[in-house]
Design a protein around this motif. Structure first.
Motif, PDB file in Angstrom:
ATOM      1  N   ALA A 178       0.957  -1.155   0.045  1.00 44.87           N
ATOM      2  CA  ALA A 178       0.142  -0.012   0.050  1.00 44.87           C
ATOM      3  C   ALA A 178       0.974   1.147   0.021  1.00 44.87           C
ATOM      4  N   HIS A 179       0.171   2.288   0.173  1.00 46.06           N
ATOM      5  CA  HIS A 179       1.210   3.713   0.207  1.00 46.06           C
ATOM      6  C   HIS A 179       1.593   3.692   1.763  1.00 46.06           C
ATOM      7  N   ALA A 180       2.511   4.360   1.867  1.00 47.76           N
ATOM      8  CA  ALA A 180       3.228   4.653   3.157  1.00 47.76           C
ATOM      9  C   ALA A 180       2.304   5.196   4.133  1.00 47.76           C
ATOM     10  N   ARG A 181       1.366   6.089   3.689  1.00 45.93           N
ATOM     11  CA  ARG A 181       0.398   6.584   4.773  1.00 45.93           C
ATOM     12  C   ARG A 181      -0.493   5.506   5.361  1.00 45.93           C
ATOM     13  N   HIS A 182      -0.544   4.323   4.750  1.00 44.04           N
ATOM     14  CA  HIS A 182      -1.504   3.216   5.345  1.00 44.04           C
ATOM     15  C   HIS A 182      -0.464   2.062   6.178  1.00 44.04           C
ATOM     16  N   ALA A 183       0.762   2.576   6.454  1.00 40.38           N
ATOM     17  CA  ALA A 183       1.620   1.749   7.146  1.00 40.38           C
ATOM     18  C   ALA A 183       1.131   1.219   8.439  1.00 40.38           C
ATOM     19  N   ASP A 184       0.874   1.998   9.179  1.00 39.24           N
ATOM     20  CA  ASP A 184       0.279   1.811  10.683  1.00 39.24           C
ATOM     21  C   ASP A 184      -1.073   0.933  10.689  1.00 39.24           C
ATOM     22  N   LEU A 185      -1.802   1.124   9.663  1.00 38.05           N
ATOM     23  CA  LEU A 185      -3.281   0.627   9.538  1.00 38.05           C
ATOM     24  C   LEU A 185      -2.678  -0.988   9.345  1.00 38.05           C
ATOM     25  N   ILE A 186      -1.768  -1.124   8.197  1.00 35.16           N
ATOM     26  CA  ILE A 186      -1.481  -2.489   7.874  1.00 35.16           C
ATOM     27  C   ILE A 186      -0.712  -3.384   8.827  1.00 35.16           C
ATOM     28  N   ARG A 187       0.076  -2.517   9.918  1.00 35.23           N
ATOM     29  CA  ARG A 187       0.821  -3.070  10.846  1.00 35.23           C
ATOM     30  C   ARG A 187      -0.326  -3.739  11.882  1.00 35.23           C
ATOM     31  N   GLU A 188      -1.164  -2.678  12.173  1.00 32.70           N
ATOM     32  CA  GLU A 188      -2.523  -2.988  13.259  1.00 32.70           C
ATOM     33  C   GLU A 188      -3.210  -4.330  12.768  1.00 32.70           C
ATOM     34  N   LEU A 189      -3.416  -4.520  11.398  1.00 30.75           N
ATOM     35  CA  LEU A 189      -4.113  -5.593  11.009  1.00 30.75           C
ATOM     36  C   LEU A 189      -3.311  -6.925  10.760  1.00 30.75           C
ATOM     37  N   GLY A 190      -1.857  -6.756  11.219  1.00 25.16           N
ATOM     38  CA  GLY A 190      -1.268  -7.979  11.428  1.00 25.16           C
ATOM     39  C   GLY A 190      -0.093  -8.459  10.307  1.00 25.16           C
TER      40      GLY A 190
END
Length: 345
Positions: A178-190
């Motif tokens: 994904a784009h870098a701005r979504h990195a925290d969301l992706i980590r949150e989703l495991g």
């Protein structure tokens, strides 16, 4: 006596969001084997924008005016002759492809999935297309196994998020592009985030991925195929890059056809295109079974889909614009009972 009417989102002609209009239509009546539902929630899908632009193969032969709406959660308010197993007031789910962005519509009783009591209708609506696509990609198409290494493209999108959540439940090791701005969301989703703008996903995992899920189709899926390990599997299910690049539908259909030729290349890697409609046609009982399983997971709290905003019938054109712009971190859901934004104050 004034005849009851039904407000519907109609596509006047193929084109941009401005071709959508809310019009009055006759209130439908349930025929034999049908129920009529009052629509409680209907997902606004990226696929709807493809239908609107005449870029969706399943509806390409249809001619406007068309009533939009891919899926719904509804409350039964009329039973047709011969319908058994359902009752007035019960909540049900269905995938219609067209015709669900409405206040009322009729449905074949045999196609319906019963919705457990107490579920939020907007959250339940996210399951019918987006989460069902993810579940079937994982468990029907790829038949994933615990500890497999899996790459999800478009991981911040509706299907991408569902793939990460359900993949985590299945015990997969996950990477999300994904784009870098979504990195925290992706980590949150495991999952481990991959920044498309700075990282080459074909080099992230030496040896390659067991499975790649690709709903984007960048470079006609070539790089996704190259990211597989020997014996790996590419599951394609969309082509948003082709749409954004204004490619013709024929070009994108050729990309899909080419997937099946790649299995003859050295390395034993395989690729195919998943269509939720084709799978439902071949295995109609799977659709109901899988949706029941997802609804049960929602009821138990095992999954919690993200609803970015609940919108009214009058705000559907703006929702289409937001989908095409991108950057949403959850689902837009149409709730016909909701007043338009300009009438909420």
């Amino acid at each position: 006596m004034i005849e009851p009417r039904n407000r519907v989102v109609q596509l006047r002609r193929y084109g941009g969001p401005d071709e959508l209009e809310v019009v009055d239509a006759p209130l439908p009546t349930a025929g034999p084997g049908e129920v009529r539902v009052r629509v409680l929630a209907s997902g606004i899908e990226y696929t709807d924008t493809l239908i609107r632009r005449h870029l969706y193969p399943q509806t390409a032969s249809r001619r406007p005016p068309l009533v939009m709406g891919y899926d719904l959660i509804g409350e039964i308010d009329q039973l047709g002759a011969g319908v058994t197993g359902f009752r007035l007031g019960e909540h049900v789910a269905d995938m219609t492809v067209l015709g669900s962005n409405v206040e009322y519509r009729t449905l074949q009783a045999s196609d319906l999935t019963q919705v457990p009591e107490g579920l939020d209708a907007a959250e339940a609506a996210t399951l019918v297309l987006s989460w069902m696509t993810a579940y079937q990609l994982l468990h029907r198409a790829a038949q994933v196994r615990r500890a497999q290494r899996v790459l999800v493209h478009g991981a911040a999108g509706a299907v991408g998020q569902a793939l990460l959540v359900l993949g985590g439940i299945a015990g997969l090791e996950l990477w999300g592009g994904a784009h870098a701005r979504h990195a925290d969301l992706i980590r949150e989703l495991g999952a481990t985030p991959i920044d498309y703008q700075r990282e080459d996903f074909t080099r992230v995992l030496p040896g390659g991925f067991d499975v790649v899920f690709d709903g984007i189709g960048e470079d006609g899926y070539r790089r996704s195929f190259a990211a597989l390990k020997p014996g790996g599997l590419l599951c394609a299910y969309g082509y948003s890059a082709g749409v954004q690049g204004q490619r013709r539908m024929l070009t994108m259909l050729m990309w899909i056809a080419r997937l099946y030729l790649w299995r003859w290349l050295p390395g034993g890697r395989r690729a195919f295109f998943y269509s939720i409609n084709a799978m439902r046609l071949r295995h109609p009982t799977w659709f109901i079974e899988d949706l029941q399983r997802l609804l049960a997971m929602l009821a138990s709290g095992a999954i919690r889909p993200r609803v970015t905003e609940r919108i009214s019938l009058d705000d559907v054109a703006e929702a289409h614009r937001r989908l095409e712009t991108g950057g949403l971190d959850g689902k837009l859901v149409l709730c016909p009972d909701l007043p338009s934004r300009r009438n909420r104050h």
